[in-house]
Write a protein that holds these residues in place. Structure first.
Motif, PDB file in Angstrom:
ATOM      1  N   ARG A  93       0.850  -1.188   0.000  1.00 20.47           N
ATOM      2  CA  ARG A  93       0.000   0.000   0.000  1.00 20.47           C
ATOM      3  C   ARG A  93       0.884   1.237   0.000  1.00 20.47           C
ATOM      4  O   ARG A  93       2.065   1.172   0.340  1.00 20.47           O
ATOM      5  CB  ARG A  93      -0.900  -0.005   1.248  1.00 20.47           C
ATOM      6  CG  ARG A  93      -1.657  -1.288   1.469  1.00 20.47           C
ATOM      7  CD  ARG A  93      -2.360  -1.272   2.812  1.00 20.47           C
ATOM      8  NE  ARG A  93      -3.444  -0.305   2.861  1.00 20.47           N
ATOM      9  CZ  ARG A  93      -4.097   0.020   3.983  1.00 20.47           C
ATOM     10  NH1 ARG A  93      -3.738  -0.534   5.131  1.00 20.47           N
ATOM     11  NH2 ARG A  93      -5.078   0.890   3.963  1.00 20.47           N
ATOM     12  N   GLU A  97      -2.165   5.995   1.974  1.00 25.67           N
ATOM     13  CA  GLU A  97      -3.313   5.207   2.441  1.00 25.67           C
ATOM     14  C   GLU A  97      -3.184   4.900   3.925  1.00 25.67           C
ATOM     15  O   GLU A  97      -4.164   5.011   4.681  1.00 25.67           O
ATOM     16  CB  GLU A  97      -3.392   3.908   1.640  1.00 25.67           C
ATOM     17  CG  GLU A  97      -3.727   4.119   0.171  1.00 25.67           C
ATOM     18  CD  GLU A  97      -3.619   2.839  -0.621  1.00 25.67           C
ATOM     19  OE1 GLU A  97      -4.581   2.499  -1.334  1.00 25.67           O
ATOM     20  OE2 GLU A  97      -2.569   2.169  -0.537  1.00 25.67           O
ATOM     21  N   LEU A  98      -1.987   4.529   4.366  1.00 24.54           N
ATOM     22  CA  LEU A  98      -1.790   4.248   5.784  1.00 24.54           C
ATOM     23  C   LEU A  98      -1.988   5.496   6.631  1.00 24.54           C
ATOM     24  O   LEU A  98      -2.566   5.436   7.726  1.00 24.54           O
ATOM     25  CB  LEU A  98      -0.391   3.678   6.017  1.00 24.54           C
ATOM     26  CG  LEU A  98      -0.124   2.275   5.460  1.00 24.54           C
ATOM     27  CD1 LEU A  98       1.314   1.872   5.768  1.00 24.54           C
ATOM     28  CD2 LEU A  98      -1.090   1.269   6.064  1.00 24.54           C
ATOM     29  N   ARG A 100      -3.886   8.086   6.015  1.00 27.25           N
ATOM     30  CA  ARG A 100      -5.310   8.422   6.122  1.00 27.25           C
ATOM     31  C   ARG A 100      -6.006   7.569   7.185  1.00 27.25           C
ATOM     32  O   ARG A 100      -6.905   8.019   7.876  1.00 27.25           O
ATOM     33  CB  ARG A 100      -5.994   8.231   4.764  1.00 27.25           C
ATOM     34  CG  ARG A 100      -5.744   9.356   3.778  1.00 27.25           C
ATOM     35  CD  ARG A 100      -6.701   9.277   2.597  1.00 27.25           C
ATOM     36  NE  ARG A 100      -6.509   8.070   1.797  1.00 27.25           N
ATOM     37  CZ  ARG A 100      -5.695   7.997   0.748  1.00 27.25           C
ATOM     38  NH1 ARG A 100      -4.996   9.071   0.394  1.00 27.25           N
ATOM     39  NH2 ARG A 100      -5.589   6.880   0.065  1.00 27.25           N
ATOM     40  N   GLU A 101      -5.564   6.321   7.300  1.00 25.92           N
ATOM     41  CA  GLU A 101      -6.211   5.403   8.248  1.00 25.92           C
ATOM     42  C   GLU A 101      -5.638   5.511   9.660  1.00 25.92           C
ATOM     43  O   GLU A 101      -6.377   5.355  10.643  1.00 25.92           O
ATOM     44  CB  GLU A 101      -6.039   3.961   7.766  1.00 25.92           C
ATOM     45  CG  GLU A 101      -6.736   3.662   6.452  1.00 25.92           C
ATOM     46  CD  GLU A 101      -6.421   2.261   5.974  1.00 25.92           C
ATOM     47  OE1 GLU A 101      -5.708   1.534   6.711  1.00 25.92           O
ATOM     48  OE2 GLU A 101      -6.865   1.877   4.876  1.00 25.92           O
ATOM     49  N   GLN A 102      -4.323   5.781   9.779  1.00 26.28           N
ATOM     50  CA  GLN A 102      -3.659   5.585  11.065  1.00 26.28           C
ATOM     51  C   GLN A 102      -3.034   6.849  11.668  1.00 26.28           C
ATOM     52  O   GLN A 102      -2.633   6.816  12.828  1.00 26.28           O
ATOM     53  CB  GLN A 102      -2.569   4.515  10.907  1.00 26.28           C
ATOM     54  CG  GLN A 102      -3.107   3.190  10.422  1.00 26.28           C
ATOM     55  CD  GLN A 102      -2.014   2.163  10.197  1.00 26.28           C
ATOM     56  OE1 GLN A 102      -0.906   2.303  10.697  1.00 26.28           O
ATOM     57  NE2 GLN A 102      -2.324   1.122   9.446  1.00 26.28           N
ATOM     58  N   SER A 137       2.051   9.479  -1.167  1.00 30.07           N
ATOM     59  CA  SER A 137       1.575   8.620  -2.250  1.00 30.07           C
ATOM     60  C   SER A 137       2.706   8.104  -3.124  1.00 30.07           C
ATOM     61  O   SER A 137       2.499   7.193  -3.936  1.00 30.07           O
ATOM     62  CB  SER A 137       0.559   9.377  -3.125  1.00 30.07           C
ATOM     63  OG  SER A 137       1.152  10.530  -3.688  1.00 30.07           O
ATOM     64  N   GLY A 206      -1.375  14.026  11.756  1.00 28.88           N
ATOM     65  CA  GLY A 206      -2.553  13.812  10.926  1.00 28.88           C
ATOM     66  C   GLY A 206      -2.753  14.865   9.869  1.00 28.88           C
ATOM     67  O   GLY A 206      -3.672  14.750   9.052  1.00 28.88           O
TER      68      GLY A 206
END
Length: 915
Positions: A93, A97-98, A100-102, A137, A206
């Motif tokens: 990934r 992506e990580l 955004r999630e973590q 990205s 974040g």
């Protein structure tokens, strides 16, 4: 089927320039990613050229943290010629992506990930490539957790004349763009560092440092707004991490970490401080590197046939003083950029407007030095600054000068002493610290006017400069002094730098056999009038003014030249003249009343007289210093062990000593001519098995110097205090890593080799024995051999002799003739240099050195030489372990006492004495 070989299976993504497909390589049977230029761009020949440059640049990168480029080609379709490149396919990934999630991520995980990104970028930067679009990205996290930096698609080759983007354009992703990139200015490695800091901020908090409704508003914020500390958004972020991030987010690139490697080291240091080690730290597998072996198919650029002196090491006992194996002029540098055409450089050593004339007095010189005192006081400023004149400066030495003749001397003690009675066109500025590494005008009005693309140097002599008899010093006197160094039959032992640079195939025999009517027939040096001297080089050499700062370029009046007897009483051009000299009785200098201080921005000339006496041995020197009958050891080679112990235990005596960084490096060379050390993996085994701190202990521990991580010492530009390629600088060794690489080089049970060291140096023998004991622990049997000094140094310049003798590892010491990274490293790494004892001929290092030589900006050049040093460490042929220090004593009678970085001790010409 694409390109007759790749079966396209799925579209993975599309950007402003290209599409990326998942594909199957039918020839090699593997899954790959194929990147193709968009059809509308492929119709543009310039876009295709840009895409091809991207591919070539990316394909040159070979690092486990960078997505590998396998292939590049073009296919012809009905609409256009479509270029493509083939890359390894990464299963995993993106970091975006990580995030955004973590995000906010666990702090140490975020820092570790960032360190891996920086490690990959450091590899790219060292090869001249800037990413220019570092963002989450473009970072891939594999299913196994490895970090891979992708898409160098808008990278550009640093210093390239053809740019991928037009001037004034800004390409990148706004949230991660450095201020200079937003403004459309040129970018470098520090721009990528800024982007990494933005990424780390996002992982910790974040959000990126600057956000906005439009790309332009974000770019405006990067240029004009002050970033907030990550801890303001995430209280768990410690202040030490805040400082690293905010430093990398500086608007001014000069205030950021100088490289990705420097930021990585800072973050790694923070991680280490968070988790105290419970045992030896586990080292990651070293990155894949090309074998450090000669490249027969590679022909390095020709610089003309260099000529090198063959000198003993600086610590080799020879008749007379202790001589240094000093740096030699490597052939000459690569082409200097065209901007050098007719540039006049006027350097005031104290930082004034360079266009102003240099008019310094003794009071100005002394006032510019910071007053200090006590133990190590002379390292950072001047102890007892004073303008008082008078008295006698009392010097002592256990060594007699090799020669007072500037054409013959190759002794550091004479080079320092000579500043009292000899002047040159330029000389080192009379200041402690980094300021002392700068050149200042001496006899000349400037440090040189450079023209012809860096091949011509023109100097104009000041008005009113004279010899001790009142005769004016002319350009012909300077040329004649230089020509004397060509008389090899009379002066065989002196430096050959000027011969190397100026002979240019003329085979000039020196003035005594010159057929020119005036005895001034050296063609490369012209004297169009009495005050002008012009030097023509056959290729640019940026360090040429440093060569002119050495004593061999001082003027000599032809009518007063007594050839071999000139060393008894050379004609003075400085503030003192020789009243008497006898190799047994000593030397006495008195004032030269023809010296005009108004013409001299270097010397203060405070004492009325300078006396030098010779002692029976080093112990007698110590006695004279500590009982007050002498002020300074001329050689400044350090107190003997018994005296050192006594002085350091007495607060009053300790206040009079300085632990001086001499600029010398002690190191082992691992010979590429001797199997199995011709295999880089066997050399890595030696590196990992060696505890550098134990080697230092064999020389006396901390007082002997600092543990070395690279070849460039702290006194030289480009020194990297964080360089620690094998993790052994802070103490300890890694036997498991050593055994691993022994297995990889086919010597799982170890091997036998010889450690060679000069038999005249008992301390060096202890170091060699310490190394042999450490290597034995991993199965390497090293036998110590101690040939006499003459045989030892004669063999070192001959790779065949080294091979025949089986000397796999050799212990030597190195110090350059002038404090620049080119003067220090080139002789050690240049193919065919007799000082390249390891016999390394490495394509990448040669290319980096050529690039560094052509860089005219000092900071940029230092960064390139820093990369040369770290790359040389990667190859494993050099094992530096000590930056040499000496504990030197100075009388409390001395004034203006400061350590000069170019001299490795107190600057004698600056000293005064209390009444």
């Amino acid at each position: 089927m694409f390109g007759g070989r790749y079966e396209l299976r799925a579209l993975l993504g599309s950007g402003g320039m290209a599409r990326v497909h998942l594909a199957y390589d039918t020839r090699l049977g593997r899954t790959v990613a194929v990147k193709t230029l968009l059809p509308e761009l492929a119709r543009d020949p310039e876009a295709r050229r840009r895409f091809a440059r991207e591919a070539r640049a990316a394909a040159a990168l070979n690092h486990p943290g960078i997505v590998t480029v396998h292939d590049q080609d073009e296919v012809t379709t009905d609409d256009a010629v479509v270029p493509y490149l083939v890359m390894e396919h990464i299963e995993g990934r993106t970091l975006a992506e990580l995030a955004r999630e973590q995000a906010p991520m666990e702090i140490e995980r975020a820092v570790r990930t960032t360190c891996e990104i920086l490690d990959a970028l450091a590899h790219a930067h060292a090869r001249g490539l800037v990413h220019r679009d570092v963002k989450p990205s473009n970072v891939l996290i594999t299913t196994g957790g490895a970090v891979k930096v992708a898409d160098f698609g808008i990278a550009r080759v640093v210093h390239s004349l053809s740019r991928i983007t037009g001037t004034g354009s800004a390409i990148g992703t706004p949230g991660y763009m450095a201020p200079e990139q937003c403004a459309g200015d040129s970018v470098d490695a520090r721009s990528d560092v800024y982007a990494v800091a933005c990424m780390l901020t996002e992982l910790l908090t974040g959000t990126v440092p600057f956000a906005g409704a439009t790309p332009l508003s974000v770019m405006y914020a990067h240029v004009h707004q002050t970033p907030v500390a990550p801890s303001a958004r995430n209280p768990l972020v410690p202040p030490e991490l805040d400082a690293i991030v905010l430093g990398a987010l500086s608007k001014n690139p000069a205030l950021r970490p100088r490289s990705a490697a420097e930021m990585r080291n800072a973050l790694s240091g923070w991680l280490a401080s968070r988790t105290p080690p419970t045992g030896p730290p586990a080292l990651p597998p070293p990155p894949a590197r090309p074998p450090a072996v000669p490249h027969p198919a590679y022909n390095p650029p020709s610089f003309g046939p260099p000529s090198y002196p063959t000198r003993p090491a600086w610590d080799t006992p020879v008749p007379g003083p202790r001589r240094r194996r000093r740096g030699v002029v490597a052939a000459v540098t690569a082409a200097v950029v065209a901007l050098l055409v007719t540039v006049t450089v006027l350097v005031d050593p104290f930082g004034d407007d360079p266009k102003k004339p240099v008019t310094r007095t003794a009071q100005d010189l002394i006032a510019a030095r910071r007053p200090t005192g006590g133990y190590n006081g002379a390292l950072t400023g001047a102890v007892n600054p004073s303008t008082a004149r008078g008295g006698t400066l009392r010097l002592i030495s256990a060594y007699t000068p090799d020669s007072l003749d500037p054409a013959r001397t190759y002794s550091p003690i004479v080079w320092n002493l000579g500043r009292l009675y000899l002047r040159k066109l330029v000389d080192f500025a009379p200041q402690p610290g980094a300021a002392g590494t700068r050149l200042a005008p001496d006899l000349a009005t400037s440090t040189g006017s450079i023209s012809d693309g860096g091949r011509t140097y023109t100097y104009t002599l000041k008005e009113g400069v004279t010899f001790e008899d009142g005769a004016p010093i002319t350009s012909r006197d300077v040329k004649y002094g230089i020509e004397r160094t060509f008389a090899r039959d009379l002066y065989p032992g002196g430096p050959t730098h000027l011969r190397d640079l100026l002979d240019q195939g003329q085979d000039y025999p020196g003035p005594y056999k010159d057929t020119d009517p005036d005895g001034l027939g050296l063609k490369s040096v012209e004297t169009p009038d009495a005050r002008t001297i012009v030097f023509h080089l056959d290729a640019p050499f940026a360090d040429f003014p440093h060569v002119l700062a050495l004593p061999m370029s001082s003027p000599v009046p032809k009518a007063k030249d007594t050839k071999e007897r000139y060393q008894d009483q050379p004609v003075a051009s400085g503030p003192y003249r020789i009243a008497s000299y006898d190799a047994a009785a000593g030397l006495r200098l008195v004032r030269n009343d023809k010296w005009d201080p108004a013409t001299d921005a270097i010397r203060t000339a405070l004492p009325d007289e300078v006396e030098l006496t010779f002692a029976a041995d080093a112990a007698a020197v110590d006695t004279a210093l500590t009982n007050g009958t002498a002020d300074l050891d001329l050689a400044q080679t350090g107190l003997q062990e018994a005296t050192r112990t006594r002085v350091l235990a007495d607060d009053s005596l300790k206040s009079r000593v300085d632990l001086v960084q001499t600029g010398a490096v002690r190191y082992f060379s691992l010979q590429t001519a001797v199997a199995p050390l011709d295999d880089y993996r066997c050399r890595w085994a030696v590196q990992y098995a060696t505890d550098r701190s134990l080697l230092r202990n064999a020389l006396g521990g901390e007082d002997a110097g600092d543990v070395a991580g690279g070849m460039l010492p702290p006194t030289i530009g480009g020194h990297d205090r964080h360089l620690d390629t094998y993790g052994t600088v802070s103490g300890g060794s890694y036997p498991e890593q050593a055994r691993r690489f022994l297995g990889e080089c086919g010597r799982a049970k170890g091997f036998s080799t010889v450690v060679a060291v000069s038999g005249s140096d008992p301390a060096a023998r202890k170091v060699a024995q310490s190394l042999a004991g450490q290597l034995a622990e991993v199965g390497i049997k090293a036998t110590v051999q101690t040939p006499d000094a003459a045989d030892f140094y004669a063999a070192l310049t001959d790779q065949q002799q080294i091979k025949d003798k089986g000397w796999g590892i050799v212990l030597t010491t190195w110090q350059s003739d002038w404090p620049s990274p080119a003067g220090f490293l080139r002789p050690l790494l240049l193919p065919d240099s007799p000082s390249n004892y390891a016999g390394l001929d490495d394509r990448e290092i040669n290319s980096l050195m050529n690039e560094a030589d052509s860089e005219t900006a000092r900071n940029a050049a230092d960064n390139l030489w820093r990369t040369v040093d770290s790359t040389a460490q990667d190859r494993g042929t050099l094992l530096p372990f000590l930056y040499d220090r000496r504990l030197n004593y100075r009388s409390d009678r001395l004034t203006n006492a400061y350590v000069h970085p170019a001299l490795g001790g107190l600057d004698i010409q600056a000293l005064g004495v209390k009444g």
